[in-house]
Design an enzyme around this catalytic site. Structure first.
Site, PDB file in Angstrom:
ATOM      1  N   ASP A 171       0.977   3.497  -6.601  1.00  0.00           N
ATOM      2  CA  ASP A 171       2.286   2.839  -6.626  1.00  0.00           C
ATOM      3  C   ASP A 171       3.307   3.769  -7.292  1.00  0.00           C
ATOM      4  O   ASP A 171       3.019   4.415  -8.300  1.00  0.00           O
ATOM      5  CB  ASP A 171       2.178   1.510  -7.392  1.00  0.00           C
ATOM      6  CG  ASP A 171       3.357   0.605  -7.138  1.00  0.00           C
ATOM      7  OD1 ASP A 171       3.166  -0.473  -6.540  1.00  0.00           O
ATOM      8  OD2 ASP A 171       4.490   0.954  -7.553  1.00  0.00           O
ATOM      9  N   ASN A 176       1.070 -10.434  -3.440  1.00  0.00           N
ATOM     10  CA  ASN A 176       2.268 -11.261  -3.559  1.00  0.00           C
ATOM     11  C   ASN A 176       2.739 -11.698  -2.176  1.00  0.00           C
ATOM     12  O   ASN A 176       2.677 -10.919  -1.221  1.00  0.00           O
ATOM     13  CB  ASN A 176       3.383 -10.460  -4.237  1.00  0.00           C
ATOM     14  CG  ASN A 176       3.018 -10.042  -5.647  1.00  0.00           C
ATOM     15  OD1 ASN A 176       2.341 -10.778  -6.368  1.00  0.00           O
ATOM     16  ND2 ASN A 176       3.443  -8.856  -6.060  1.00  0.00           N
ATOM     17  N   HIS A 178      -0.156  -5.942   1.194  1.00  0.00           N
ATOM     18  CA  HIS A 178      -0.779  -4.926   0.338  1.00  0.00           C
ATOM     19  C   HIS A 178      -1.458  -5.609  -0.829  1.00  0.00           C
ATOM     20  O   HIS A 178      -0.998  -6.634  -1.330  1.00  0.00           O
ATOM     21  CB  HIS A 178       0.257  -3.914  -0.146  1.00  0.00           C
ATOM     22  CG  HIS A 178       1.513  -4.527  -0.682  1.00  0.00           C
ATOM     23  ND1 HIS A 178       2.513  -5.015   0.144  1.00  0.00           N
ATOM     24  CD2 HIS A 178       1.926  -4.771  -1.945  1.00  0.00           C
ATOM     25  CE1 HIS A 178       3.479  -5.514  -0.605  1.00  0.00           C
ATOM     26  NE2 HIS A 178       3.148  -5.385  -1.875  1.00  0.00           N
ATOM     27  N   HIS A 206      -2.493  -5.075  -4.633  1.00  0.00           N
ATOM     28  CA  HIS A 206      -2.295  -4.266  -5.840  1.00  0.00           C
ATOM     29  C   HIS A 206      -3.636  -4.182  -6.563  1.00  0.00           C
ATOM     30  O   HIS A 206      -4.269  -5.220  -6.822  1.00  0.00           O
ATOM     31  CB  HIS A 206      -1.304  -4.934  -6.791  1.00  0.00           C
ATOM     32  CG  HIS A 206       0.100  -5.041  -6.281  1.00  0.00           C
ATOM     33  ND1 HIS A 206       1.108  -4.192  -6.683  1.00  0.00           N
ATOM     34  CD2 HIS A 206       0.680  -5.919  -5.418  1.00  0.00           C
ATOM     35  CE1 HIS A 206       2.244  -4.535  -6.099  1.00  0.00           C
ATOM     36  NE2 HIS A 206       2.011  -5.589  -5.325  1.00  0.00           N
TER      37      HIS A 206
HETATM   38  P1  AMP Z   1       5.401  -6.103  -3.880  1.00  0.00           P
HETATM   39  O1  AMP Z   1       6.537  -6.305  -4.856  1.00  0.00           O
HETATM   40  O2  AMP Z   1       4.185  -6.940  -4.157  1.00  0.00           O
HETATM   41  O3  AMP Z   1       5.887  -6.224  -2.444  1.00  0.00           O
HETATM   42  O4  AMP Z   1       4.915  -4.610  -4.098  1.00  0.00           O
HETATM   43  C1  AMP Z   1       5.554  -3.517  -3.525  1.00  0.00           C
HETATM   44  C2  AMP Z   1       5.151  -2.319  -4.331  1.00  0.00           C
HETATM   45  O5  AMP Z   1       5.484  -1.149  -3.593  1.00  0.00           O
HETATM   46  C3  AMP Z   1       5.860  -2.209  -5.686  1.00  0.00           C
HETATM   47  O6  AMP Z   1       4.898  -2.220  -6.738  1.00  0.00           O
HETATM   48  C4  AMP Z   1       6.598  -0.864  -5.584  1.00  0.00           C
HETATM   49  O7  AMP Z   1       6.610  -0.164  -6.805  1.00  0.00           O
HETATM   50  C5  AMP Z   1       5.814  -0.151  -4.513  1.00  0.00           C
HETATM   51  N1  AMP Z   1       6.527   0.873  -3.800  1.00  0.00           N
HETATM   52  C6  AMP Z   1       7.775   0.798  -3.280  1.00  0.00           C
HETATM   53  N2  AMP Z   1       8.098   1.958  -2.685  1.00  0.00           N
HETATM   54  C7  AMP Z   1       7.021   2.783  -2.809  1.00  0.00           C
HETATM   55  C8  AMP Z   1       6.734   4.117  -2.413  1.00  0.00           C
HETATM   56  N3  AMP Z   1       7.627   4.847  -1.743  1.00  0.00           N
HETATM   57  N4  AMP Z   1       5.533   4.651  -2.739  1.00  0.00           N
HETATM   58  C9  AMP Z   1       4.626   3.912  -3.423  1.00  0.00           C
HETATM   59  N5  AMP Z   1       4.838   2.647  -3.817  1.00  0.00           N
HETATM   60  C10 AMP Z   1       6.016   2.089  -3.526  1.00  0.00           C
END
Ligand code: AMP
Ligand code: ZN
Length: 114
Positions: A30, A87, A100, A102
């Site tokens: 992440d 989420n 996704h 986590h």
């Molecule tokens: P969610 O809020 O559950 O949709 O999680 C999305 C996750 O994607 C968050 O923890 C972000 O930090 C992560 N994220 C967003 N952009 C990127 C990226 N370019 N590379 C890796 N993680 C990302």
């Protein structure tokens, strides 16, 4: 899905910090880690939210969870423990609309989550 961030990682248009890959899933670190290890496990097939799961794609969730347990082993915290979170939509805190998992590890987690 051409406009999806995680699909772009799957196709290689954007290069993530990959920690695991097989025919069905990709896992990468992440960009804004919430624990010493914070990995996102995504299916290579685009599924927008948990609400879009059905009999045709539910097997992907099992593959994602198996990948997460393998990564926990690889990262060295399988025995100490870790947390997995998915989420869904606004109230669940979903910000990227490609499902996704986590995987958070390397510190003690607290409950209830925020
Ligand atoms: P969610 O809020 O559950 O949709 O999680 C999305 C996750 O994607 C968050 O923890 C972000 O930090 C992560 N994220 C967003 N952009 C990127 C990226 N370019 N590379 C890796 N993680 C990302
Ligand atoms: Zn996607």
């Amino acid at each position: 899905m051409t406009d999806c961030l995680f699909c772009k990682m799957v196709t290689g248009e954007i290069t993530p910090d990959t920690v695991y890959e097989d025919e069905d899933v990709l896992a990468f670190r992440d960009i804004n880690p919430q624990a010493p290890t914070h990995v996102l496990v995504v299916p290579k097939q685009h599924v927008a939210t948990l609400n879009d799961l059905d009999k045709s794609n539910i097997h992907l969730v099992g593959k994602m969870m198996l990948a997460a347990t393998a990564i926990a082993e690889q990262e060295g915290f399988a025995e100490q423990g870790y947390r997995t979170v998915m989420n869904c939509n606004a109230d669940g805190g979903q910000t990227v609309f490609h499902i996704h998992l986590h995987l958070l590890g390397g510190r003690i987690m607290h409950w209830p989550p925020g």
